[in-house]
Design a protein around this motif. Structure first.
Motif, PDB file in Angstrom:
ATOM      1  N   ALA A 112     -54.078  31.245  51.049  1.00 43.73           N
ATOM      2  CA  ALA A 112     -54.221  30.652  52.154  1.00 43.73           C
ATOM      3  C   ALA A 112     -55.285  30.187  52.183  1.00 43.73           C
ATOM      4  N   TYR A 116     -58.014  26.157  51.550  1.00 35.53           N
ATOM      5  CA  TYR A 116     -58.073  25.252  52.753  1.00 35.53           C
ATOM      6  C   TYR A 116     -59.390  26.113  53.765  1.00 35.53           C
ATOM      7  N   THR A 118     -60.373  28.657  55.720  1.00 32.53           N
ATOM      8  CA  THR A 118     -60.497  28.809  57.322  1.00 32.53           C
ATOM      9  C   THR A 118     -60.822  29.864  57.491  1.00 32.53           C
ATOM     10  N   ALA A 121     -55.849  32.931  58.386  1.00 33.26           N
ATOM     11  CA  ALA A 121     -54.374  32.317  58.290  1.00 33.26           C
ATOM     12  C   ALA A 121     -53.695  33.817  58.662  1.00 33.26           C
ATOM     13  N   SER A 144     -46.946  24.738  54.260  1.00 36.05           N
ATOM     14  CA  SER A 144     -48.332  25.177  54.301  1.00 36.05           C
ATOM     15  C   SER A 144     -49.064  23.874  54.797  1.00 36.05           C
ATOM     16  N   VAL A 146     -52.804  22.966  57.681  1.00 37.68           N
ATOM     17  CA  VAL A 146     -53.921  23.914  58.189  1.00 37.68           C
ATOM     18  C   VAL A 146     -54.059  22.949  59.661  1.00 37.68           C
ATOM     19  N   LYS A 202     -60.113  26.453  63.168  1.00 42.78           N
ATOM     20  CA  LYS A 202     -59.628  25.632  62.609  1.00 42.78           C
ATOM     21  C   LYS A 202     -58.244  26.722  62.192  1.00 42.78           C
ATOM     22  N   TYR A 203     -56.897  26.954  61.700  1.00 41.07           N
ATOM     23  CA  TYR A 203     -56.350  27.689  61.578  1.00 41.07           C
ATOM     24  C   TYR A 203     -55.524  27.130  59.904  1.00 41.07           C
ATOM     25  N   THR A 204     -55.129  28.319  59.168  1.00 40.54           N
ATOM     26  CA  THR A 204     -53.888  27.862  57.771  1.00 40.54           C
ATOM     27  C   THR A 204     -52.429  28.844  58.134  1.00 40.54           C
TER      28      THR A 204
END
Length: 333
Positions: A112, A116, A118, A121, A144, A146, A202-204
């Motif tokens: 992940a 994305y 990041t 995750a 899934s 972001v 920013k997070y997954t």
């Protein structure tokens, strides 16, 4: 991105260890058996007085990926910070030594992050009770996604897809090195969450309750109150201040999260003898009073929370009786 397991980056898994001889091997073996193989397992024996330290050394002889450090007892936060300082990986994860994890947890978290782009995750958890009953924290549709800082805060306040614990996360070493768990605090993961919010944009998030959290004692609504539990109120209020200063449109969700937090600690206090003489009782009564209208007239607030707030306001004695019945149901469930 190819679905094959990519194991080119070293992941450091930090396991604080304190008097968990009954659980430790199951925990460590669940890490060693990960589908993602390029791991460094850092066992931080935090002054254990049982056989946990000996078991750590035995495990290290079984697998060269295990590194053991023995130190004086400093608490969970101190042990985690110590482990981060020793980590050599490009990514860091945390596992508590009385829990265990799904075989594919770190493979899926790593994929992940790569997919994305990041720094972090996060997955979900499954609660494991003494009768081996499992309760996933989130059992909705797969996802899934972001999210930005506001999106993560929203998910955290809703407490559905995001559980928020450090053990659900995989994060870059650069991020892990600048964050610290607070020494001397309980509910350290909530303090950690606020620091994350201030630093990460920013997070997954992925579905899958891959972390198995073993419930050894009573829940937050039934355990005996300690003055240290007010750390939870302190950090919930700090998250409240952060939310109102930066994301006011999330205030309804914030008030719900605060309402549940205040009640959870209040419910512990009123089980004590002479609880009205305890200073924390008056503090929480004041906080519940201040938030009352924000709950009762909140369109998003669940009915159960509204009823609890109203009942407490009308008759505290009746509230205690209802709570006692709820506790009996919860413990026997």
């Amino acid at each position: 991105m190819d679905d094959k397991v990519i194991s080119d980056k070293l992941i450091s898994i930090i396991v604080p260890v304190y008097n968990v001889e009954k659980y430790l091997k199951k925990c460590v073996y669940s890490i060693l058996n990960q589908s993602y193989k390029n791991l460094e397992v850092i066992l931080v024996n935090d002054g254990s007085t049982d056989n946990s330290g000996k078991i750590c050394d035995e495990l290290s002889r079984e697998d060269s990926r295990i590194k053991v450090y023995h130190k004086d007892n400093g608490g969970l936060s101190d042990a985690r910070n110590y482990g981060v300082a020793k980590a050599n990986g490009e990514y860091v994860g945390f596992v508590d030594s009385d829990d265990y994890i799904d075989q594919y947890m770190y493979e899926n978290l790593y994929k992940a992050i790569r997919k994305y782009n990041t720094q972090i995750a996060e997955c979900g958890i499954t609660r494991v009770y003494k009768n081996n009953k499992l309760r996933p924290h989130y059992d909705g549709e797969e996802y899934s996604l972001v999210v930005d800082r506001e999106g993560y805060l929203k998910e955290y306040l809703e407490n559905r897809k995001v559980y928020g614990a450090a053990v659900c996360k995989l994060l870059s070493i650069d991020l892990a090195k600048v964050l610290k768990f607070p020494d001397g605090k309980v509910y350290e993961d909530v303090f950690y969450t606020l620091e994350l919010l201030k630093k990460v944009d920013k997070y997954t998030l992925i579905s899958g309750n891959y972390y198995y959290y073993y419930i050894r004692g009573n829940s937050i609504t039934t355990k005996t109150f300690s003055s240290r539990d007010m750390d939870y109120i302190e950090i919930i209020d700090k998250i409240g201040e952060y939310t109102l200063n930066n994301y006011t449109k999330l205030k309804e969700k914030l008030f719900i999260r605060q309402g549940f937090a205040y009640l959870s600690i209040f419910n512990q206090i009123i089980q004590l003898n002479d609880y009205r003489q305890i200073p924390e009782y008056s503090i929480l009564i004041g906080k519940l009073k201040n938030i009352r209208s924000n709950i009762i007239f909140n369109k998003l607030a669940p009915k159960s929370l509204k009823i609890a707030i109203i009942l407490l306001n009308i008759n505290e004695g009746l509230y205690k009786k209802v709570l006692k019945k709820y506790k009996k149901y919860e413990v026997n469930d």
